[in-house]
Write a protein that holds these residues in place. Sequence first.
Motif, PDB file in Angstrom:
ATOM      1  N   GLU B  75       0.877  -1.184   0.000  1.00 20.35           N
ATOM      2  CA  GLU B  75       0.000   0.000   0.000  1.00 20.35           C
ATOM      3  C   GLU B  75       0.906   1.223   0.000  1.00 20.35           C
ATOM      4  O   GLU B  75       1.956   1.229   0.667  1.00 20.35           O
ATOM      5  N   LEU B  77       0.856   4.489   1.163  1.00 23.33           N
ATOM      6  CA  LEU B  77       1.191   5.242   2.374  1.00 23.33           C
ATOM      7  C   LEU B  77       2.119   4.440   3.280  1.00 23.33           C
ATOM      8  O   LEU B  77       3.013   4.994   3.932  1.00 23.33           O
ATOM      9  N   GLU B  78       1.907   3.138   3.322  1.00 25.26           N
ATOM     10  CA  GLU B  78       2.735   2.296   4.188  1.00 25.26           C
ATOM     11  C   GLU B  78       4.168   2.200   3.656  1.00 25.26           C
ATOM     12  O   GLU B  78       5.103   1.948   4.420  1.00 25.26           O
ATOM     13  N   LYS B  80       5.742   4.789   2.447  1.00 22.77           N
ATOM     14  CA  LYS B  80       6.376   6.005   2.993  1.00 22.77           C
ATOM     15  C   LYS B  80       6.786   5.795   4.453  1.00 22.77           C
ATOM     16  O   LYS B  80       7.882   6.183   4.865  1.00 22.77           O
ATOM     17  N   ARG B  81       5.901   5.164   5.220  1.00 18.85           N
ATOM     18  CA  ARG B  81       6.164   4.990   6.650  1.00 18.85           C
ATOM     19  C   ARG B  81       7.453   4.176   6.904  1.00 18.85           C
ATOM     20  O   ARG B  81       8.111   4.336   7.909  1.00 18.85           O
ATOM     21  N   ASP B 112      -1.208  11.496   1.984  1.00 15.10           N
ATOM     22  CA  ASP B 112       0.106  12.134   1.817  1.00 15.10           C
ATOM     23  C   ASP B 112       0.478  12.319   0.342  1.00 15.10           C
ATOM     24  O   ASP B 112       0.585  11.331  -0.401  1.00 15.10           O
TER      25      ASP B 112
END
Lengths: 597, 190
Positions: B75, B77-78, B80-81, B112
């Motif tokens: 995914e 966003l994950e 980026k984390r 984001d």
Amino acid sequence: MEKRVITGNQAIARGFYEAGGRVAASYPGSPTVELLEAIKDYPEIYAEFSTNEKVALEVAIGASMGGVRSLCSMKHVGVNIAMDPLMTFTQTPISGGFVLVTGDDPGMSSSQNEQDNRILGKFANMPILDPSDAQEAKDMTKLAFDLSEQYLRPVMLRITSRLCHSRSIVRLEEPTEPIYKPFVPDTASYCMLPPYTYEAQHRMKDKMAELAQAAADLDINRLEHRSDEVLIITSGLMYHNLRSVSDEISVYKLGLVYPLPIDYIKQLAEKYQRIIVLEEMMPFIEDELKIHGIACEGKNLFSFTGELNIEDIELGLLEGGVLTEAKYAQLRPIETTPRAPLFCAGCPHRPVFDILKKTKAITIGDIGCYSMGLLYPFEVLKTNISMGASLGMVKGMRKAMDMNGDHQPLVAVIGDGTFFHSGLSGFANLQYQMSGEENITYLVLDNSTTAMTGGQPTSGSKSMDGAGQSILLDDVLKSMGFTDIQRIDQFKYKQAAQIIGDAIKRPGIKIIITSRPCALHFKIREPHFYVDPKICIACRSCIRTNCPPLRMKEYEGIGLKSSIDPAQCVGCSICAQVCPVNAIKRFGDEAKGGSDD
Amino acid sequence: MTKNILLAAVGGQGLVLATGILAEVALRAGLDVKTNDVIGLSQRGGKIMGSVVMGDKIHSPNIAPQQGDILIAFEALEAKRMLPYLKDGAIIIKNDYEMAPSLVQQEKREYDPDIDSLLDGKGEVIRLDATAIAKRIGHPAVANILMLGVAARYIEIEDEIWHQVIQEHVPPKSIELNLEAFDLGKAGTY
């Protein structure tokens, strides 16, 4: 020898099998859920998820007294529930070897507290083993049974959440012949009342002292000498994290973390200039050493809370002057939108919390998937303490508020798993010394499974092998004398809202049982819904239900309206029912639209 | 030579199966291997991460910050984390599929916007809408195996081992679809 790559949980299950174990009991709780599930794969073993941890422990105690090797597994807070039988059982001389597996959770990845159960192991006069990977988890499970029978002690196998789910390579071995020691009635051994408990105190103390003497010679307590300057005493995964930082430091790696080979460690303390204890959570080993007059450091360098990862250990050793140069960077998180867990698409809890949010009543929470009702955007639940606690708490809060003239309605929620785990006695207590005027509305969220831990059966669904009588919640509550009981279909949103709203207004104890099953566990999937953007008025009633497939979206020429990701939607219809303009319709059902049918 | 592989996903995307397959593949290739699955209380919907460390002799299953060689992010966003855990120049396999966290769904935050530029600044990014491709070939659930196929380009283990392990780990009726997804990811012809 066959090699497999398996998790810590699976390794303990394999160790139990290889040790000739025969009876295992548990109550599902992260991080040890998978352990009993893995034991079930061995048909020679009787394994059950019991109604709660206390009952599970008692099943295993009975099996041990009955003469076979038995194992009981639970998450760390589960041991609190089982503490009463444990503290007395531990006084008895073990017949069939007995192992209690506790899944501790440093960092609280899935728990309501961070208690360090080594403290409880010591409190109960139990030897405590602490494996560092899956191979050790298997080996130490087998050793635990030998120690249990040799030293007549129940043994605690402490494993952390990280290791429960961590896979590593394990060598499989053949199982040993199971033991069977027929039960021989012996009042002094098994009937724990004075005067028999007097002797038991000495037996416990003597056996633990004997083991402490033998502990230095156990292979699982291992000295890796490098230099004389610093000796780090550690156990479990911390050993491997430390070795990932440096292979140059002397280490005394403990497998048995209680009782400690104190005399031997005193000799080591003479030889090394500094002793540093590396352990997660409480300074357990550090305190043991200090109690025995061994000067050491530990929590001055490493955090008392959270997991200690490779870089945390390196930082502690740098600050302590043990290392002079950093190999690893510290974590510098990039600001990223947080992602909290949420109710699944089609979750039967969603309409309940959407309705409760609108009532604005103070709502007392309990433990289960529905605990997520305390999170944004629902923020309905105002308390979250422990399994079954909502029952006593809502009564106490009611009494406190009423005596101060505050009669605003109180609501509480409990799931069917928690109802059978520890809700029964709370419900039995709920009517005692109540006038009938106190306003409490209880929602029993019956989804027919223990959902949060992956869908284990409850006493209300059926026993774990699919046989046995299921117990009907409604009948239990009726037989306890509750009269205001309604079972509702919460997927008939307007009707459910009406019934819940009316109940909250009435005085007395009202019980509402919601009846839709867990959508995830029972794989419920109906045709999906979609938004007609030309009808949608962008009021966000659907969005506020927090269903994962819902999101506002820019439609060309129409503007910002609601939308549904068809890949995620399972067709529960709640969004369509809260829509004030019927803009949400079921795919393939154009004529009819969403309805409160 | 140790290889540090990170996985990131939202609960329910099949991350635990993927780390399990990676672990078994490494074992059969004669390597030492340790893995983590950090799933918290997310049956569904929360952030989850996994790690696979393979090589000659492995101590910790954990990967320290800036030590990851490969990131497989199911995914966007994950992905980026997880950036703080990657080495400069790491291989980043990113599913373009977006799942909005509650704060985005409730319009308190934007999803984001800086993900792609941050990923590009970190390493070699392989972008694909794995969920859409998986759906096209049969079922969105095989996106995880498709992405393992992409990752297999950077892990020197023969296809035969991958195929064997995948067959043993997925439901019998979806073996063919999963093998197809893996091969598609490996070849990059999606």
